[in-house]
Write a protein that holds these residues in place. Sequence first.
Motif, PDB file in Angstrom:
ATOM      1  N   ARG A   1     -41.247 -35.449   0.039  1.00 66.47           N
ATOM      2  CA  ARG A   1     -39.971 -34.966   0.560  1.00 66.47           C
ATOM      3  C   ARG A   1     -39.491 -33.737  -0.221  1.00 66.47           C
ATOM      4  NH1 ARG A   1     -37.196 -37.738   4.067  1.00 66.47           N
ATOM      5  NH2 ARG A   1     -34.996 -37.439   4.230  1.00 66.47           N
ATOM      6  N   ALA A   2     -39.470 -33.891  -1.568  1.00 70.65           N
ATOM      7  CA  ALA A   2     -38.981 -32.808  -2.417  1.00 70.65           C
ATOM      8  C   ALA A   2     -39.868 -31.580  -2.272  1.00 70.65           C
ATOM      9  CB  ALA A   2     -38.959 -33.268  -3.874  1.00 70.65           C
ATOM     10  N   GLN A   3     -41.150 -31.830  -2.090  1.00 66.00           N
ATOM     11  CA  GLN A   3     -42.090 -30.710  -2.004  1.00 66.00           C
ATOM     12  C   GLN A   3     -41.864 -29.908  -0.713  1.00 66.00           C
ATOM     13  OE1 GLN A   3     -45.907 -30.808  -0.642  1.00 66.00           O
ATOM     14  NE2 GLN A   3     -45.927 -28.651  -1.267  1.00 66.00           N
ATOM     15  N   VAL A   4     -41.720 -30.634   0.420  1.00 67.91           N
ATOM     16  CA  VAL A   4     -41.474 -29.964   1.697  1.00 67.91           C
ATOM     17  C   VAL A   4     -40.146 -29.216   1.649  1.00 67.91           C
ATOM     18  CG1 VAL A   4     -41.051 -30.313   4.165  1.00 67.91           C
ATOM     19  CG2 VAL A   4     -42.868 -31.578   3.014  1.00 67.91           C
ATOM     20  N   THR A   5     -39.113 -29.883   1.059  1.00 69.74           N
ATOM     21  CA  THR A   5     -37.811 -29.235   0.947  1.00 69.74           C
ATOM     22  C   THR A   5     -37.930 -27.898   0.220  1.00 69.74           C
ATOM     23  OG1 THR A   5     -36.858 -31.443   0.728  1.00 69.74           O
ATOM     24  CG2 THR A   5     -35.427 -29.592   0.217  1.00 69.74           C
ATOM     25  N   ARG A   6     -38.731 -27.878  -0.880  1.00 67.84           N
ATOM     26  CA  ARG A   6     -38.891 -26.634  -1.620  1.00 67.84           C
ATOM     27  C   ARG A   6     -39.626 -25.573  -0.797  1.00 67.84           C
ATOM     28  NH1 ARG A   6     -39.503 -29.402  -6.011  1.00 67.84           N
ATOM     29  NH2 ARG A   6     -41.782 -29.487  -5.858  1.00 67.84           N
ATOM     30  N   THR A   7     -40.720 -25.976  -0.159  1.00 68.86           N
ATOM     31  CA  THR A   7     -41.482 -24.974   0.626  1.00 68.86           C
ATOM     32  C   THR A   7     -40.616 -24.354   1.713  1.00 68.86           C
ATOM     33  OG1 THR A   7     -42.606 -26.991   1.310  1.00 68.86           O
ATOM     34  CG2 THR A   7     -44.007 -25.101   0.726  1.00 68.86           C
ATOM     35  N   LEU A   8     -39.776 -25.159   2.342  1.00 68.66           N
ATOM     36  CA  LEU A   8     -38.931 -24.615   3.417  1.00 68.66           C
ATOM     37  C   LEU A   8     -37.695 -23.911   2.863  1.00 68.66           C
ATOM     38  CD1 LEU A   8     -39.081 -27.523   6.036  1.00 68.66           C
ATOM     39  CD2 LEU A   8     -40.422 -25.415   5.963  1.00 68.66           C
ATOM     40  N   GLY A   9     -37.482 -23.997   1.548  1.00 67.34           N
ATOM     41  CA  GLY A   9     -36.325 -23.341   0.939  1.00 67.34           C
ATOM     42  C   GLY A   9     -35.028 -24.043   1.219  1.00 67.34           C
ATOM     43  N   LEU A  10     -35.109 -25.340   1.553  1.00 69.80           N
ATOM     44  CA  LEU A  10     -33.884 -26.059   1.931  1.00 69.80           C
ATOM     45  C   LEU A  10     -33.118 -26.579   0.717  1.00 69.80           C
ATOM     46  CD1 LEU A  10     -35.273 -28.069   4.986  1.00 69.80           C
ATOM     47  CD2 LEU A  10     -33.903 -25.975   5.004  1.00 69.80           C
ATOM     48  N   ASP A  11     -33.709 -26.415  -0.520  1.00 67.87           N
ATOM     49  CA  ASP A  11     -33.007 -26.896  -1.698  1.00 67.87           C
ATOM     50  C   ASP A  11     -31.975 -25.896  -2.214  1.00 67.87           C
ATOM     51  OD1 ASP A  11     -35.015 -25.128  -2.204  1.00 67.87           O
ATOM     52  OD2 ASP A  11     -35.624 -26.014  -4.112  1.00 67.87           O
ATOM     53  N   GLN A  12     -32.034 -24.685  -1.695  1.00 65.47           N
ATOM     54  CA  GLN A  12     -31.093 -23.646  -2.152  1.00 65.47           C
ATOM     55  C   GLN A  12     -29.715 -23.850  -1.502  1.00 65.47           C
ATOM     56  OE1 GLN A  12     -32.215 -21.007  -4.145  1.00 65.47           O
ATOM     57  NE2 GLN A  12     -34.322 -21.786  -4.185  1.00 65.47           N
ATOM     58  N   PRO A  13     -28.634 -23.359  -2.189  1.00 65.28           N
ATOM     59  CA  PRO A  13     -27.308 -23.403  -1.540  1.00 65.28           C
ATOM     60  C   PRO A  13     -27.278 -22.462  -0.327  1.00 65.28           C
ATOM     61  CG  PRO A  13     -27.193 -22.305  -3.687  1.00 65.28           C
ATOM     62  CD  PRO A  13     -28.576 -22.841  -3.553  1.00 65.28           C
ATOM     63  N   LEU A  14     -26.383 -22.766   0.602  1.00 71.86           N
ATOM     64  CA  LEU A  14     -26.333 -22.034   1.870  1.00 71.86           C
ATOM     65  C   LEU A  14     -26.260 -20.506   1.725  1.00 71.86           C
ATOM     66  CD1 LEU A  14     -26.120 -22.010   4.975  1.00 71.86           C
ATOM     67  CD2 LEU A  14     -23.667 -22.362   4.738  1.00 71.86           C
ATOM     68  N   PRO A  15     -25.327 -19.968   0.886  1.00 76.10           N
ATOM     69  CA  PRO A  15     -25.258 -18.492   0.796  1.00 76.10           C
ATOM     70  C   PRO A  15     -26.573 -17.898   0.319  1.00 76.10           C
ATOM     71  CG  PRO A  15     -23.339 -19.501  -0.248  1.00 76.10           C
ATOM     72  CD  PRO A  15     -24.283 -20.607   0.053  1.00 76.10           C
ATOM     73  N   VAL A  16     -27.244 -18.583  -0.609  1.00 72.15           N
ATOM     74  CA  VAL A  16     -28.523 -18.057  -1.106  1.00 72.15           C
ATOM     75  C   VAL A  16     -29.557 -18.070   0.020  1.00 72.15           C
ATOM     76  CG1 VAL A  16     -30.392 -18.399  -2.757  1.00 72.15           C
ATOM     77  CG2 VAL A  16     -28.014 -18.852  -3.444  1.00 72.15           C
ATOM     78  N   GLN A  17     -29.581 -19.178   0.774  1.00 69.51           N
ATOM     79  CA  GLN A  17     -30.501 -19.251   1.922  1.00 69.51           C
ATOM     80  C   GLN A  17     -30.242 -18.126   2.908  1.00 69.51           C
ATOM     81  OE1 GLN A  17     -31.143 -22.885   4.077  1.00 69.51           O
ATOM     82  NE2 GLN A  17     -30.809 -24.144   2.259  1.00 69.51           N
ATOM     83  N   TYR A  18     -28.942 -17.908   3.195  1.00 65.50           N
ATOM     84  CA  TYR A  18     -28.602 -16.885   4.174  1.00 65.50           C
ATOM     85  C   TYR A  18     -29.004 -15.506   3.679  1.00 65.50           C
ATOM     86  CZ  TYR A  18     -26.121 -13.643   7.118  1.00 65.50           C
ATOM     87  OH  TYR A  18     -25.848 -12.615   7.949  1.00 65.50           O
ATOM     88  N   PHE A  19     -28.702 -15.256   2.385  1.00 68.23           N
ATOM     89  CA  PHE A  19     -28.996 -13.931   1.859  1.00 68.23           C
ATOM     90  C   PHE A  19     -30.508 -13.657   1.891  1.00 68.23           C
ATOM     91  CE2 PHE A  19     -29.114 -10.561  -1.386  1.00 68.23           C
ATOM     92  CZ  PHE A  19     -28.146  -9.742  -0.842  1.00 68.23           C
ATOM     93  N   GLY A  20     -31.269 -14.689   1.519  1.00 67.13           N
ATOM     94  CA  GLY A  20     -32.716 -14.558   1.579  1.00 67.13           C
ATOM     95  C   GLY A  20     -33.192 -14.289   3.003  1.00 67.13           C
ATOM     96  N   PHE A  21     -32.581 -15.032   3.952  1.00 67.11           N
ATOM     97  CA  PHE A  21     -32.916 -14.844   5.359  1.00 67.11           C
ATOM     98  C   PHE A  21     -32.631 -13.407   5.804  1.00 67.11           C
ATOM     99  CE2 PHE A  21     -30.721 -14.572   9.475  1.00 67.11           C
ATOM    100  CZ  PHE A  21     -31.776 -14.793  10.339  1.00 67.11           C
ATOM    101  N   LEU A  22     -31.450 -12.909   5.376  1.00 61.19           N
ATOM    102  CA  LEU A  22     -31.025 -11.567   5.789  1.00 61.19           C
ATOM    103  C   LEU A  22     -31.998 -10.515   5.261  1.00 61.19           C
ATOM    104  CD1 LEU A  22     -28.696 -10.397   7.401  1.00 61.19           C
ATOM    105  CD2 LEU A  22     -27.533  -9.921   5.246  1.00 61.19           C
ATOM    106  N   MET A  23     -32.349 -10.659   3.990  1.00 59.72           N
ATOM    107  CA  MET A  23     -33.263  -9.700   3.380  1.00 59.72           C
ATOM    108  C   MET A  23     -34.597  -9.668   4.130  1.00 59.72           C
ATOM    109  SD  MET A  23     -32.035  -7.921   1.046  1.00 59.72           S
ATOM    110  CE  MET A  23     -30.393  -7.871   1.686  1.00 59.72           C
ATOM    111  N   ARG A  24     -35.118 -10.864   4.433  1.00 61.45           N
ATOM    112  CA  ARG A  24     -36.380 -10.924   5.157  1.00 61.45           C
ATOM    113  C   ARG A  24     -36.226 -10.395   6.586  1.00 61.45           C
ATOM    114  NH1 ARG A  24     -36.531 -15.702   2.299  1.00 61.45           N
ATOM    115  NH2 ARG A  24     -35.780 -16.897   4.088  1.00 61.45           N
ATOM    116  N   ALA A  25     -35.040 -10.719   7.181  1.00 61.72           N
ATOM    117  CA  ALA A  25     -34.808 -10.281   8.566  1.00 61.72           C
ATOM    118  C   ALA A  25     -34.841  -8.760   8.664  1.00 61.72           C
ATOM    119  CB  ALA A  25     -33.462 -10.806   9.067  1.00 61.72           C
ATOM    120  N   LEU A  26     -34.294  -8.084   7.623  1.00 58.87           N
ATOM    121  CA  LEU A  26     -34.283  -6.619   7.633  1.00 58.87           C
ATOM    122  C   LEU A  26     -35.701  -6.066   7.643  1.00 58.87           C
ATOM    123  CD1 LEU A  26     -31.307  -5.784   5.266  1.00 58.87           C
ATOM    124  CD2 LEU A  26     -31.424  -5.581   7.765  1.00 58.87           C
TER     125      LEU A  26
END
Lengths: 320, 322
Positions: B47-72
Motif C-alpha cells: 500500500r505504502a509503496q503504491v502510494t509513493r509511486t503515485l505521489g499520493l503521500d504528498q500534501p495537496l498543494p505540493v501534488q498540484y504544483f508538481g502536476f502544474l510543472m509537468r503539465a507545462l
Amino acid sequence: MLDLRELQTHFFTPAGVVKAVDGVSLTVNRGEIVGLVGESGSGKSITGFSIIGLVDPPGRNVGGQILFNGEDLLGAPERRLRQLRGNRIAMIFQDPMMTLNPVLSIRTHMVETVLAHEKVGRAEALRRSVEALEMVGIPDAARRIESYPHEFSGGMRQRVAIAIALLHRPDLIIADEPTTALDVTIQAQILAQVQKLCRELGMGLIWISHDLGVVAGLADRVAVMYAGKIVEQGPVDEVLDHPRHPYTQGLVNSAPLANERGKPLRQIRGAAPPPLQRPQGCAFRTRCDHATDRCLQEPPESEGVHRWRCFHPRNMEGRA
Amino acid sequence: MTAFIIRRLLQAVMVLLVTSVIVFVGVYAIGDPLEILLPADATPAERAQVTRTLGLDQPLPVQYFGFLMRALQGDLGTSFVYNQPAVQVILQRLPATLELAFCALLLALMIGIPLGLLAGLRPGTRTEETVMTGSILGFSLPNFWQGMMLIMIFAVMLGWLPSTGRGRTGTVLGIETSLATMDGIRHLILPALNLALAKIALVIRLTRTGVQETMPLDFIKFARARGLSGRRIVSVHVMKNIMIPIITVLGIEFGSLIAFAVVTETIFAWPGIGKLIIDSINILDRPVVVAYILVIVAMFITINLIVDILYSVLDPRIRGKR
C-alpha cells in the motif's frame, strides 16, 4: 401613365374587415409629382403598397383597377408584378435605417437589383450602380459602394435607397415618407435632388407624406386622404390656398406659421376614428363643424381638376 | 483582429489555469483510488509503496504544483489504469468522438435548416404544425430512448444498418476515420443521427424563429419592392441574418456534443472519449479525469474563438470594433 380607379384594399382581421383603402381614384403622369397626404392610418401607405402588389395578408385588393401604362396590375400574376417592381415601378421607404439589409454591402444590394431585371455582367452592373450613386450625390461612389449600411448616416442611406430606385430608370417612383426620419437640412437636400431627378428623367412620383409643408414645396398636385378615401385633390397651390374640404382646411390651419408666433395652434378637434368604427356616410362628420344630417350619406366626388368629397365645401381665401 | 486573438489566447490560459485548480481539488475530494487499484488483500507495505509511486503521500498543494510543472511540459500525468500518459489515452479516443460530433452537427444543419425554413415561411399551416410537433418530440424524448428506438427500427427490424461499434476505418490526410470506408459510414449513421436528433430540433426552432423575426422587417419588403425573387430573398437576405444566432448556439452545442456524447457512445458501443471518462470516473483514474476535463475546456475555448471569428465574417457591424 398610372391611373388608379376606385381602388379598394381591405384587411380581413378577426375583429372585422378594415377598409384601409376604400375607393381611391388617382392619376399620375410622366414627370409629375403627386403628393399623397394624410394622417397615420388614413390608408396612404397601403395605397402605395397596393400599386406594386405588396400588401401582406390579411390585406387584399378587393376591387377597382390599377392601370399602369394601360395594363391592369390588379389581376396581374405575381411573376409579372415582380418584373415591374424595382424596374418600371420603384419604391422608397420611410426609415432608411431599416430598408437596407445590415449584413450585406451596398454593392450587393445594388448589383442584385440590376441583375434581377437585366442580363448583364457583374462588371456592367457594378458600373451602373456606381453611376446611380453619383447621380444622387454620393461622393467617392466607387469606393463607398463597398461599405455596409451601418457605415452610412441616415441621409446617405436614403440617398442609396433613391439610387437603387433609379437603377432601371423607372416610370414611376412611390416614395413612402422618405424624409420623415431625416433632419431638416438633409430633408431639404434630398427633396431638391428628387425633384430635379424626376424632371430630368421624366419619372412620375407619388410622394406619400403627412407633412403638408414638404408637399407644398415639392408636388405638382396633391391628394388628401382621410379614412381610406381621397377627400380632396387638385393642383397643389389651388388645394392649399383654397381648401374646400373641412378636413383639408383643418390640416392647412393646423400648420404652424412664423407670423403667428405666440398664438395657440389650431387643431382639428377629436381624433381619427378607429378603422373598424368609421362613421357612416362622410367619415369626417364627427369631427366637422359644418356637418348636417345630409352628411349621413356618402358625399360623391365633385367634377373638375380640383375635386372634393363634401356636401358643404368651404369657400375661403387662404386661412380661415 | 490579431490583437483580439492574442487577448483571447491570454484569457484562455487563465481559464485553463483556474479550471485545473478546480478539477484537481475536486478529484482529490471524491475518494481514494487505492481502494480500487489495490487488491483487497494488499499488505500495508505494498500500500505504502503504491502510494509513493503515485505521489499520493504528498500534501495537496505540493501534488498540484508538481502536476502544474509537468503539465507545462505537456505531461498531464500517467493513467493509473492504462499505465500510459493520460493525454495519449484521450487523444487515441478523441478522433472517434470528434467524428461522431462533427457528423451530428452536419446532420443538424442539413436537416434542421431546411425544415426550419419550411416552418418559418409557412406560418399557421399544417406544414409548420407537423415540423414543430416533430421538433418537440426531438427535444423531449429522452436521448437514450431515441437511440434504442433507432436500433430497434433500423438495425433489428429492418436490418439496414449495424447497431454497434465503429466498423472499418480508413485514413484520410493522416487521420483515422470511419468516413473513409462504406462500412465505417454505415456504422456511423445511427449514432450520429441519435446524437443529432436534439440538435436538429434546436436548429429547426432557431431557424423558424429567425425567419419569422426577419420576414416582417423593412429590408425584406424593400428587397421584394426591388423585384428580387423569393428564392434570393430567402437564401441571401434571410439566411445571412439568421446564421448569426444559429452559429452562436451551435458553437456552444458542439462542445456539449463532444462532452456529452457519453449516452450515445454507450448505447452504440462507440469507442470514444465519452465512454472513457465514465470508466475513468468509476475507477477514480485521476490523471485521465483531469486531463479529459482540461482537453474539453481547451476545446470549448477553441470553438468559441472560431465562433467569434465567424461572427465577424457574417456580420459587418462587428468587424473593426475589435
